[in-house]
Design a protein around this motif. Sequence first.
Motif, mmCIF file in Angstrom:
data_model
loop_
_atom_site.group_PDB
_atom_site.id
_atom_site.type_symbol
_atom_site.label_atom_id
_atom_site.label_comp_id
_atom_site.label_asym_id
_atom_site.label_seq_id
_atom_site.Cartn_x
_atom_site.Cartn_y
_atom_site.Cartn_z
ATOM 1 N N LEU A 18 -27.829 19.986 -5.335
ATOM 2 C CA LEU A 18 -27.373 18.937 -4.429
ATOM 3 C C LEU A 18 -26.027 18.374 -4.867
ATOM 4 N N MET A 21 -23.380 20.787 -3.953
ATOM 5 C CA MET A 21 -23.262 20.943 -2.500
ATOM 6 C C MET A 21 -22.698 19.716 -1.783
ATOM 7 N N MET A 22 -22.819 18.528 -2.374
ATOM 8 C CA MET A 22 -22.421 17.289 -1.694
ATOM 9 C C MET A 22 -21.026 17.333 -1.077
ATOM 10 N N LEU A 25 -21.232 19.077 2.157
ATOM 11 C CA LEU A 25 -22.066 18.409 3.153
ATOM 12 C C LEU A 25 -21.402 17.161 3.707
ATOM 13 N N THR A 26 -20.357 16.675 3.028
ATOM 14 C CA THR A 26 -19.750 15.408 3.436
ATOM 15 C C THR A 26 -18.253 15.487 3.738
ATOM 16 N N TYR A 29 -16.427 20.583 5.033
ATOM 17 C CA TYR A 29 -17.459 21.162 5.886
ATOM 18 C C TYR A 29 -16.939 22.237 6.831
ATOM 19 N N THR A 42 -13.391 26.526 2.396
ATOM 20 C CA THR A 42 -14.832 26.699 2.274
ATOM 21 C C THR A 42 -15.170 28.156 1.992
#
Length: 64
Positions: A18, A21-22, A25-26, A29, A42
Motif C-alpha cells: 500500500l 502504491m499510494m 492511487l492518488t 494515476y 506510470t
Amino acid sequence: MRVYLDNNGTTKMDAEVLEVMMPFLTEEYGNAFSMHLFGKETGLAVSESREKIANLLKVKPEEI
C-alpha cells in the motif's frame, strides 16, 4: 470474531505494498499504456516493477 473467506475475490493489501502504491492511487494515476506524459511516467514504474518481480522469480520481465 470475524473471518473473511473470500480471498479469491479480494485480499487485504499488505501495508508495504500500500505504501508503494499510494502515489499511483492518488497522484501518479496515468494510464501506463498511453503516449502522454502521465502514461509514460506510470509505464516506467510498471516496467521497473516487472523487472523486480522477474528477478525474484528468475524469469524474464516479459513473462510477468
